[in-house]
Design an enzyme around this catalytic site. Structure first.
Site, short mmCIF file in Angstrom:
data_model
loop_
_atom_site.label_atom_id
_atom_site.label_comp_id
_atom_site.label_asym_id
_atom_site.label_seq_id
_atom_site.Cartn_x
_atom_site.Cartn_y
_atom_site.Cartn_z
N LYS A 35 0.90 -1.30 -0.09
CA LYS A 35 -0.01 -0.10 -0.06
C LYS A 35 0.83 1.18 0.09
CE LYS A 35 -0.54 -0.44 4.96
NZ LYS A 35 -1.24 -1.00 6.10
N ARG A 135 -11.13 0.06 14.24
CA ARG A 135 -11.02 0.73 12.96
C ARG A 135 -12.21 0.15 11.84
NH1 ARG A 135 -5.08 1.13 10.20
NH2 ARG A 135 -5.50 -0.99 9.92
N HIS A 164 -6.93 -7.13 12.97
CA HIS A 164 -5.70 -6.30 13.09
C HIS A 164 -5.43 -6.19 14.66
CE1 HIS A 164 -2.59 -4.03 11.43
NE2 HIS A 164 -3.06 -2.95 11.66
N ARG A 223 1.34 -10.66 7.72
CA ARG A 223 1.05 -9.23 6.91
C ARG A 223 2.15 -8.40 7.43
NH1 ARG A 223 -4.32 -9.51 8.90
NH2 ARG A 223 -3.62 -7.68 10.13
N TYR A 267 15.65 31.57 3.76
CA TYR A 267 14.44 32.49 4.18
C TYR A 267 14.62 32.54 5.72
CZ TYR A 267 12.13 31.31 -0.44
OH TYR A 267 12.01 31.06 -1.76
N CYS A 314 13.98 24.75 2.04
CA CYS A 314 13.27 25.45 1.11
C CYS A 314 12.45 24.37 0.30
CB CYS A 314 13.72 26.30 0.05
SG CYS A 314 14.90 27.47 0.72
N MET A 315 11.51 24.76 -0.82
CA MET A 315 10.60 23.67 -1.34
C MET A 315 11.56 22.50 -2.10
SD MET A 315 7.67 24.30 -4.22
CE MET A 315 6.61 25.30 -3.18
N ASP A 316 12.75 23.16 -2.91
CA ASP A 316 13.49 22.49 -3.61
C ASP A 316 14.89 22.22 -3.40
OD1 ASP A 316 10.99 22.70 -5.47
OD2 ASP A 316 11.71 24.82 -5.53
#
Ligand SMILES: *Cc1c(COP(=O)(O)O)cnc(C)c1O
Length: 386
Positions: A35, A135, A164, A223, A267, A314-316
């Site tokens: 998943k 759940r 579970h 699992r 920043y 930063c973002m990148d």
């Protein structure tokens, strides 16, 4: 290729599977949870490697994830761990997914979908029983009746019964008692289903925590998810087996500059050089899944030494203080952000962020290319990259 990439060590994944296999024994089935894009590692290549290593079944959380594996040519049984919406029932059947079922409405809806599709083998389902996770799943006292209902359907067959565990990874005595109580409830459910004249099929309960700590929870199938990927659900269990991190998030230095004492970087000017130093720019940021809370709060690995991230992520891009060693690190040098052995793991990063390694690897997003690396032959050192 982009400087930032996630190397997926397929050999480590296969060795982790062998450790699990040794633990649960040859006679049990292993179901590999794939998943969330195999916890961020890349669903189809990881699924194929798991099957090559002898795993018999796969599990996904969404119908789309199941469709992705089928489109990649994977024919193995795929368990669907979350309940689908009514408009997805036909896809569940036509893709041959094996959904968890927790109420009559879902069983009846799948029956109608399978009938309308004229599905040759109908739909296999696993009855999900809530023994204390709170759940999804039916109450233990409803399970036998629901199993009988499923057995009465003509296009849906009961192929397994599952539960579970909520605290199976904990060493606290009260949590161990809670898990044992969940297992006792589950055993009573299985007995009640048999007494009702229904074969429960494949009985299963253990995720990674159960595999590591509760042998009574192993039943017919395990699992284990996070241990496949090289981490334990709780750091306290890390010593139980030598699992190897599968994802190595790396980048490369793309720029190096000298910064004078008193100058700030990035920043918000949250970091000012305490003395003259060398700063490297690494092209990885929160846009790749590197959490911004690690700003001024984490160290990356370059040539086996840790160097701190300084200033805001930063973002990148982010910045690393090379300090007095500046001259030792060259432009285009490899930088490991996490996943190296033994230091600098996603578990270390998770601890700093008050989370779990699951979230760290899941959050490395699509922008980061995955490079699947596997030895061509054991021991010869040559590797195949795809
Ligand atoms: C995700 C999941 C697992 C695997 O859990 P790990 O803690 O990663 O081993 C097993 N079973 C179910 C139902 C799950 O949702």
């Amino acid at each position: 290729m982009r400087a930032t990439r996630a190397i997926i060590h397929i050999d480590s994944l296969k060795r982790n599977i062998q450790l699990i296999r040794k633990r649960v024994g040859e006679g049990r089935l292993i179901c590999a949870p794939i998943k969330a894009d195999a916890y961020g590692h890349g669903a189809a290549p990881v699924a194929k490697a798991c099957l090559e290593a002898g795993v018999q079944r796969l599990a996904v959380a969404t119908v789309d994830e199941g469709a992705e594996l089928r489109a990649a040519g994977i024919n193995a049984p795929i368990l669907l761990l979350s309940f689908p919406m009514p408009d997805e029932y036909e896809s569940v059947v036509s893709l041959g997914l094996t959904p968890f079922v927790g109420d009559k409405a879902l069983a009846a809806g799948l029956e109608r979908a399978a009938a309308s599709l004229n599905a040759r083998d109908g739909a296999a389902v696993h009855l999900k029983v809530d023994t204390g996770m709170g759940r999804i799943g039916c109450a233990p006292e409803e399970a036998a009746e629901l199993a009988r209902f499923i057995a009465s359907l003509s296009h849906v067959r009961l192929e397994g019964v599952a539960t579970h565990l909520a605290v199976s990874d904990s060493l606290k005595p009260e949590d161990i008692r809670y898990t044992q109580e969940q297992i006792r409830r589950f055993v009573r459910v299985i007995e009640a289903i048999r007494k009702a004249g229904v074969d429960p099929g494949v009985v299963h309960a253990a995720a990674s925590g159960g595999v590591l700590l509760h042998e009574e929870a192993w039943f017919d199938m395990a699992r284990p998810g996070i241990v496949l990927y090289g981490y334990t659900p709780d750091p306290a269990l890390a010593g139980l087996a030598p699992f190897e991190p599968v994802m190595e998030l790396v980048s490369h230095i793309v720029y190096i500059k000298q910064v004078k004492k008193g100058e700030s970087v990035s920043y918000g000017r949250t970091w000012t050089a305490p003395c003259d130093t060398t700063i490297a720019t690494i092209p990885v940021g929160y846009g790749d899944g590197l959490n911004r809370l690690l700003s001024n709060n984490y160290s990356v690995l370059i040539k086996n030494k840790r160097y701190p991230i300084v200033g805001r992520i930063c973002m990148d891009q982010c910045l690393v203080d090379l300090g007095k060693d500046g001259a030792a690190c060259k432009k285009f040098e490899k930088v490991t952000i996490f996943g190296a052995k033994p230091a600098c793991t996603a578990a270390d990063m998770a601890e700093i962020l008050h989370t779990i390694p699951y979230e760290i690897t899941c959050n490395i997003n699509k922008r980061v290319p995955r490079v699947f690396e596997e030895a061509v032959c054991e021991g010869c050192g040559r590797a195949r990259r795809t």
